[in-house]
Design a protein around this motif. Structure first.
Motif, PDB file in Angstrom:
ATOM      1  N   VAL A 197       0.838  -1.203   0.000  1.00  0.00           N
ATOM      2  CA  VAL A 197       0.000   0.000   0.000  1.00  0.00           C
ATOM      3  C   VAL A 197       0.872   1.252   0.000  1.00  0.00           C
ATOM      4  O   VAL A 197       0.562   2.235  -0.659  1.00  0.00           O
ATOM      5  CB  VAL A 197      -0.972  -0.013   1.205  1.00  0.00           C
ATOM      6  N   LYS A 198       1.990   1.202   0.700  1.00  0.00           N
ATOM      7  CA  LYS A 198       2.892   2.359   0.781  1.00  0.00           C
ATOM      8  C   LYS A 198       3.581   2.647  -0.548  1.00  0.00           C
ATOM      9  O   LYS A 198       3.929   3.790  -0.825  1.00  0.00           O
ATOM     10  CB  LYS A 198       3.939   2.127   1.865  1.00  0.00           C
ATOM     11  N   THR A 199       3.790   1.637  -1.382  1.00  0.00           N
ATOM     12  CA  THR A 199       4.488   1.830  -2.653  1.00  0.00           C
ATOM     13  C   THR A 199       3.557   1.717  -3.860  1.00  0.00           C
ATOM     14  O   THR A 199       4.025   1.733  -4.993  1.00  0.00           O
ATOM     15  CB  THR A 199       5.622   0.793  -2.806  1.00  0.00           C
ATOM     16  N   ALA A 200       2.269   1.627  -3.617  1.00  0.00           N
ATOM     17  CA  ALA A 200       1.304   1.374  -4.690  1.00  0.00           C
ATOM     18  C   ALA A 200       1.206   2.531  -5.671  1.00  0.00           C
ATOM     19  O   ALA A 200       1.241   3.701  -5.298  1.00  0.00           O
ATOM     20  CB  ALA A 200      -0.067   1.098  -4.106  1.00  0.00           C
ATOM     21  N   ASP A 201       1.087   2.179  -6.922  1.00  0.00           N
ATOM     22  CA  ASP A 201       0.797   3.129  -7.984  1.00  0.00           C
ATOM     23  C   ASP A 201      -0.716   3.266  -8.138  1.00  0.00           C
ATOM     24  O   ASP A 201      -1.233   4.352  -8.379  1.00  0.00           O
ATOM     25  CB  ASP A 201       1.423   2.634  -9.290  1.00  0.00           C
ATOM     26  N   LYS A 202      -1.424   2.150  -7.929  1.00  0.00           N
ATOM     27  CA  LYS A 202      -2.877   2.128  -8.126  1.00  0.00           C
ATOM     28  C   LYS A 202      -3.485   1.049  -7.239  1.00  0.00           C
ATOM     29  O   LYS A 202      -2.965  -0.061  -7.159  1.00  0.00           O
ATOM     30  CB  LYS A 202      -3.168   1.823  -9.590  1.00  0.00           C
ATOM     31  N   ILE A 203      -4.583   1.396  -6.552  1.00  0.00           N
ATOM     32  CA  ILE A 203      -5.319   0.438  -5.729  1.00  0.00           C
ATOM     33  C   ILE A 203      -6.764   0.455  -6.205  1.00  0.00           C
ATOM     34  O   ILE A 203      -7.398   1.505  -6.234  1.00  0.00           O
ATOM     35  CB  ILE A 203      -5.259   0.797  -4.230  1.00  0.00           C
ATOM     36  N   THR A 204      -7.274  -0.719  -6.590  1.00  0.00           N
ATOM     37  CA  THR A 204      -8.663  -0.797  -7.046  1.00  0.00           C
ATOM     38  C   THR A 204      -9.380  -1.937  -6.342  1.00  0.00           C
ATOM     39  O   THR A 204      -8.762  -2.906  -5.908  1.00  0.00           O
ATOM     40  CB  THR A 204      -8.739  -1.040  -8.569  1.00  0.00           C
ATOM     41  N   ILE A 205     -10.698  -1.785  -6.242  1.00  0.00           N
ATOM     42  CA  ILE A 205     -11.530  -2.876  -5.737  1.00  0.00           C
ATOM     43  C   ILE A 205     -11.850  -3.745  -6.938  1.00  0.00           C
ATOM     44  O   ILE A 205     -12.517  -3.317  -7.871  1.00  0.00           O
ATOM     45  CB  ILE A 205     -12.813  -2.338  -5.077  1.00  0.00           C
ATOM     46  N   ASP A 206     -11.348  -4.957  -6.911  1.00  0.00           N
ATOM     47  CA  ASP A 206     -11.488  -5.856  -8.053  1.00  0.00           C
ATOM     48  C   ASP A 206     -12.830  -6.577  -8.035  1.00  0.00           C
ATOM     49  O   ASP A 206     -13.462  -6.746  -9.066  1.00  0.00           O
ATOM     50  CB  ASP A 206     -10.339  -6.860  -8.054  1.00  0.00           C
ATOM     51  N   GLU A 207     -13.256  -6.984  -6.833  1.00  0.00           N
ATOM     52  CA  GLU A 207     -14.492  -7.758  -6.731  1.00  0.00           C
ATOM     53  C   GLU A 207     -15.026  -7.675  -5.299  1.00  0.00           C
ATOM     54  O   GLU A 207     -14.263  -7.613  -4.348  1.00  0.00           O
ATOM     55  CB  GLU A 207     -14.191  -9.213  -7.086  1.00  0.00           C
ATOM     56  N   ILE A 208     -16.342  -7.710  -5.170  1.00  0.00           N
ATOM     57  CA  ILE A 208     -16.990  -7.736  -3.858  1.00  0.00           C
ATOM     58  C   ILE A 208     -17.882  -8.962  -3.808  1.00  0.00           C
ATOM     59  O   ILE A 208     -18.714  -9.176  -4.690  1.00  0.00           O
ATOM     60  CB  ILE A 208     -17.838  -6.468  -3.625  1.00  0.00           C
ATOM     61  N   ALA A 230       9.372  -2.307 -13.950  1.00  0.00           N
ATOM     62  CA  ALA A 230       8.315  -3.183 -14.455  1.00  0.00           C
ATOM     63  C   ALA A 230       7.087  -3.096 -13.550  1.00  0.00           C
ATOM     64  O   ALA A 230       7.214  -3.042 -12.330  1.00  0.00           O
ATOM     65  CB  ALA A 230       8.812  -4.620 -14.511  1.00  0.00           C
ATOM     66  N   LYS A 231       5.926  -3.059 -14.166  1.00  0.00           N
ATOM     67  CA  LYS A 231       4.691  -2.965 -13.394  1.00  0.00           C
ATOM     68  C   LYS A 231       4.309  -4.341 -12.856  1.00  0.00           C
ATOM     69  O   LYS A 231       4.286  -5.317 -13.592  1.00  0.00           O
ATOM     70  CB  LYS A 231       3.565  -2.407 -14.246  1.00  0.00           C
ATOM     71  N   VAL A 283     -13.881  -8.493   0.146  1.00  0.00           N
ATOM     72  CA  VAL A 283     -13.478  -7.615  -0.944  1.00  0.00           C
ATOM     73  C   VAL A 283     -12.116  -8.075  -1.463  1.00  0.00           C
ATOM     74  O   VAL A 283     -11.236  -8.420  -0.684  1.00  0.00           O
ATOM     75  CB  VAL A 283     -13.378  -6.154  -0.452  1.00  0.00           C
ATOM     76  N   ILE A 284     -11.961  -8.065  -2.771  1.00  0.00           N
ATOM     77  CA  ILE A 284     -10.665  -8.366  -3.364  1.00  0.00           C
ATOM     78  C   ILE A 284     -10.073  -7.048  -3.857  1.00  0.00           C
ATOM     79  O   ILE A 284     -10.652  -6.384  -4.710  1.00  0.00           O
ATOM     80  CB  ILE A 284     -10.780  -9.364  -4.519  1.00  0.00           C
ATOM     81  N   LEU A 285      -8.921  -6.663  -3.268  1.00  0.00           N
ATOM     82  CA  LEU A 285      -8.204  -5.464  -3.687  1.00  0.00           C
ATOM     83  C   LEU A 285      -7.119  -5.849  -4.672  1.00  0.00           C
ATOM     84  O   LEU A 285      -6.413  -6.839  -4.484  1.00  0.00           O
ATOM     85  CB  LEU A 285      -7.534  -4.778  -2.501  1.00  0.00           C
ATOM     86  N   LYS A 286      -6.975  -5.050  -5.708  1.00  0.00           N
ATOM     87  CA  LYS A 286      -5.923  -5.262  -6.691  1.00  0.00           C
ATOM     88  C   LYS A 286      -4.953  -4.092  -6.546  1.00  0.00           C
ATOM     89  O   LYS A 286      -5.336  -2.934  -6.710  1.00  0.00           O
ATOM     90  CB  LYS A 286      -6.530  -5.307  -8.084  1.00  0.00           C
ATOM     91  N   ILE A 287      -3.711  -4.405  -6.206  1.00  0.00           N
ATOM     92  CA  ILE A 287      -2.696  -3.375  -5.979  1.00  0.00           C
ATOM     93  C   ILE A 287      -1.629  -3.492  -7.059  1.00  0.00           C
ATOM     94  O   ILE A 287      -1.091  -4.563  -7.304  1.00  0.00           O
ATOM     95  CB  ILE A 287      -2.070  -3.528  -4.586  1.00  0.00           C
ATOM     96  N   SER A 288      -1.325  -2.354  -7.691  1.00  0.00           N
ATOM     97  CA  SER A 288      -0.292  -2.297  -8.723  1.00  0.00           C
ATOM     98  C   SER A 288       0.826  -1.377  -8.258  1.00  0.00           C
ATOM     99  O   SER A 288       0.580  -0.360  -7.630  1.00  0.00           O
ATOM    100  CB  SER A 288      -0.867  -1.757 -10.026  1.00  0.00           C
ATOM    101  N   TRP A 289       2.062  -1.750  -8.601  1.00  0.00           N
ATOM    102  CA  TRP A 289       3.224  -0.939  -8.252  1.00  0.00           C
ATOM    103  C   TRP A 289       4.324  -1.211  -9.278  1.00  0.00           C
ATOM    104  O   TRP A 289       4.220  -2.115 -10.087  1.00  0.00           O
ATOM    105  CB  TRP A 289       3.709  -1.257  -6.839  1.00  0.00           C
TER     106      TRP A 289
END
Length: 54
Positions: A10-21, A38-39, A26-32
């Motif tokens: 979470v501290k280094t995330a580029d993007k945080i989205t709720i993928d599914e409920i 590389a992503k 809840v499923i969170l999708k974290i990208s960094w």
């Protein structure tokens, strides 16, 4: 970076989205970006009342 915890990502995330409920989950999708630029993406399953610190 294979065993990173949710708090670290979470501290280094580029993007945080709720993928599914699903009900009370809840499923969170974290990208960094890694050190080479590389992503990367990882999904986390959170239950009701789980806490995340930003």
């Amino acid at each position: 970076m294979s065993n990173q915890t949710l708090s670290e990502l979470v501290k280094t995330a580029d993007k945080i989205t709720i993928d599914e409920i699903k009900g009370k989950k809840v499923i969170l999708k974290i990208s960094w970006f890694d050190v080479k630029g590389a992503k990367k993406t990882k999904k986390f399953l959170l239950n009701e009342k789980d806490k995340i610190e930003f």
